[in-house]
Design a protein around this motif. Structure first.
Motif, PDB file in Angstrom:
ATOM      1  N   ARG A  92       0.831  -1.197   0.000  1.00  0.00           N
ATOM      2  CA  ARG A  92       0.000   0.000   0.000  1.00  0.00           C
ATOM      3  C   ARG A  92       0.870   1.253   0.000  1.00  0.00           C
ATOM      4  N   ALA A  93       2.014   1.192   0.666  1.00  0.00           N
ATOM      5  CA  ALA A  93       2.894   2.358   0.732  1.00  0.00           C
ATOM      6  C   ALA A  93       3.418   2.745  -0.649  1.00  0.00           C
ATOM      7  N   GLN A  94       3.604   1.754  -1.531  1.00  0.00           N
ATOM      8  CA  GLN A  94       4.108   2.053  -2.869  1.00  0.00           C
ATOM      9  C   GLN A  94       3.110   2.847  -3.707  1.00  0.00           C
ATOM     10  N   LEU A  95       1.847   2.839  -3.307  1.00  0.00           N
ATOM     11  CA  LEU A  95       0.833   3.562  -4.063  1.00  0.00           C
ATOM     12  C   LEU A  95       0.603   4.969  -3.538  1.00  0.00           C
ATOM     13  N   ALA A  96       1.377   5.377  -2.544  1.00  0.00           N
ATOM     14  CA  ALA A  96       1.237   6.727  -2.002  1.00  0.00           C
ATOM     15  C   ALA A  96       1.449   7.756  -3.108  1.00  0.00           C
ATOM     16  N   GLY A  97       0.568   8.727  -3.181  1.00  0.00           N
ATOM     17  CA  GLY A  97       0.669   9.770  -4.194  1.00  0.00           C
ATOM     18  C   GLY A  97      -0.136   9.486  -5.435  1.00  0.00           C
ATOM     19  N   ILE A  98      -0.739   8.305  -5.550  1.00  0.00           N
ATOM     20  CA  ILE A  98      -1.568   7.973  -6.704  1.00  0.00           C
ATOM     21  C   ILE A  98      -3.027   8.043  -6.283  1.00  0.00           C
ATOM     22  N   ASP A  99      -3.785   8.929  -6.922  1.00  0.00           N
ATOM     23  CA  ASP A  99      -5.195   9.109  -6.592  1.00  0.00           C
ATOM     24  C   ASP A  99      -6.127   8.507  -7.632  1.00  0.00           C
ATOM     25  N   ASP A 100      -5.616   8.228  -8.815  1.00  0.00           N
ATOM     26  CA  ASP A 100      -6.462   7.704  -9.882  1.00  0.00           C
ATOM     27  C   ASP A 100      -6.927   6.292  -9.553  1.00  0.00           C
ATOM     28  N   SER A 101      -8.085   5.923 -10.091  1.00  0.00           N
ATOM     29  CA  SER A 101      -8.585   4.563  -9.924  1.00  0.00           C
ATOM     30  C   SER A 101      -7.572   3.567 -10.477  1.00  0.00           C
ATOM     31  N   LEU A 102      -7.379   2.474  -9.767  1.00  0.00           N
ATOM     32  CA  LEU A 102      -6.358   1.503 -10.146  1.00  0.00           C
ATOM     33  C   LEU A 102      -6.827   0.089  -9.819  1.00  0.00           C
ATOM     34  N   ILE A 103      -6.622  -0.806 -10.745  1.00  0.00           N
ATOM     35  CA  ILE A 103      -6.948  -2.228 -10.567  1.00  0.00           C
ATOM     36  C   ILE A 103      -5.682  -3.038 -10.764  1.00  0.00           C
ATOM     37  N   ARG A 104      -5.496  -4.048  -9.929  1.00  0.00           N
ATOM     38  CA  ARG A 104      -4.465  -5.053 -10.185  1.00  0.00           C
ATOM     39  C   ARG A 104      -5.157  -6.272 -10.772  1.00  0.00           C
ATOM     40  N   ALA A 105      -4.631  -6.775 -11.878  1.00  0.00           N
ATOM     41  CA  ALA A 105      -5.226  -7.923 -12.559  1.00  0.00           C
ATOM     42  C   ALA A 105      -4.205  -9.045 -12.680  1.00  0.00           C
ATOM     43  N   ARG A 106      -4.679 -10.274 -12.522  1.00  0.00           N
ATOM     44  CA  ARG A 106      -3.816 -11.446 -12.684  1.00  0.00           C
ATOM     45  C   ARG A 106      -4.453 -12.390 -13.687  1.00  0.00           C
ATOM     46  N   VAL A 107      -3.674 -12.750 -14.708  1.00  0.00           N
ATOM     47  CA  VAL A 107      -4.124 -13.746 -15.683  1.00  0.00           C
ATOM     48  C   VAL A 107      -3.883 -15.122 -15.079  1.00  0.00           C
ATOM     49  N   GLU A 108      -4.940 -15.853 -14.861  1.00  0.00           N
ATOM     50  CA  GLU A 108      -4.836 -17.093 -14.099  1.00  0.00           C
ATOM     51  C   GLU A 108      -3.972 -18.144 -14.794  1.00  0.00           C
ATOM     52  N   ASN A 109      -4.075 -18.272 -16.108  1.00  0.00           N
ATOM     53  CA  ASN A 109      -3.342 -19.319 -16.816  1.00  0.00           C
ATOM     54  C   ASN A 109      -1.835 -19.112 -16.795  1.00  0.00           C
ATOM     55  N   THR A 110      -1.393 -17.859 -16.696  1.00  0.00           N
ATOM     56  CA  THR A 110       0.045 -17.564 -16.759  1.00  0.00           C
ATOM     57  C   THR A 110       0.598 -17.006 -15.450  1.00  0.00           C
ATOM     58  N   ASN A 111      -0.298 -16.653 -14.527  1.00  0.00           N
ATOM     59  CA  ASN A 111       0.085 -16.018 -13.263  1.00  0.00           C
ATOM     60  C   ASN A 111       0.835 -14.701 -13.488  1.00  0.00           C
ATOM     61  N   GLN A 112       0.531 -14.026 -14.582  1.00  0.00           N
ATOM     62  CA  GLN A 112       1.115 -12.727 -14.866  1.00  0.00           C
ATOM     63  C   GLN A 112       0.208 -11.624 -14.327  1.00  0.00           C
ATOM     64  N   PHE A 113       0.830 -10.575 -13.783  1.00  0.00           N
ATOM     65  CA  PHE A 113       0.113  -9.454 -13.195  1.00  0.00           C
ATOM     66  C   PHE A 113       0.274  -8.210 -14.049  1.00  0.00           C
TER      67      PHE A 113
END
Length: 217
Positions: A49-70
């Motif tokens: 959470r600390a790494q997102l300090a200063g970012i106010d825009d909407s943000l999603i983290r997504a993970r592709v299940e078949n490859t485990n890529q984020f």
């Protein structure tokens, strides 16, 4: 396509300060992942959470299940009630109230999704029960094919979940869909404010599932 984590430009982010913060964050993650790649090619990119300090825009983290890529997704365009979320490499996912309605640039995309009853439930205007779902997919001949499903929507009740170090209480909805040759299950977690806090949705039979977490509203 394996979604790759890369930096957003300040033009994409809308403000120079937030773009710089996100670019630095993503660069650090790429370096860490490359360093670990020899031992664990599918090592998940870990955020704090600390790494997102200063970012106010909407943000999603997504993970592709078949490859485990984020990847991180940011809102690039709003079209009425729908939002188009872009990854830094310009793959996109269109969502309405957290429901995936279109994808582009994933390699096995869904051109459009119609799931009116599921949408009504997610927007608080309908009740769980039987429903229909229709997908339009691009076939090998560059033509659109129509695929329909009979579905059942269930309310699994309130659950606690943690999204990037923050605890939420969310209502868990499950959508089980099938036709003569295919079957899949989607899960949605909507929090008390109406935000889709997390979801696991199948894009297409070829691409598989994508898991999303709403990091910043």
């Amino acid at each position: 396509m394996a979604l790759l984590l890369a930096a957003c430009s300040s033009a994409d982010r809308g403000t120079e300060g937030q773009g710089v913060v996100l670019a630095r964050l993503v660069k650090d993650q790429v370096v860490q992942r490359r360093a670990a790649a020899a031992a664990a090619p599918n090592t998940a990119v870990l955020l704090t959470r600390a790494q997102l300090a200063g970012i106010d825009d909407s943000l999603i983290r997504a993970r592709v299940e078949n490859t485990n890529q984020f990847t991180l997704l940011y809102v690039a365009q709003t079209n009425g009630p729908s939002q188009i979320w872009y990854s830094p490499d310009k793959a996109s996912i269109t969502m309405r109230s957290g429901l995936v309605t279109q994808t582009h640039g994933l390699g096995a995309d869904v051109y459009s999704v119609s799931a009116p009853q599921m949408l009504n439930v997610l927007e608080g205007r309908g009740a769980p029960g039987p429903s229909k779902r229709t997908h339009r997919l691009m076939d090998g001949g560059n033509s659109l094919s129509l695929v329909t499903y009979d579905c059942t929507i269930s309310d699994l009740g309130a659950e606690s979940l943690v999204v990037l170090e923050r605890k939420f209480t969310a209502r868990h909805f499950r959508e089980v869909c099938a036709n003569e040759s295919d079957r899949f299950t989607n899960d949605y977690w909507r929090d008390a404010s109406g935000v889709m806090r997390a979801s696991r949705q199948r894009v297409s039979a070829e691409f598989g599932y994508i898991f999303t977490e709403r990091l910043i509203d």
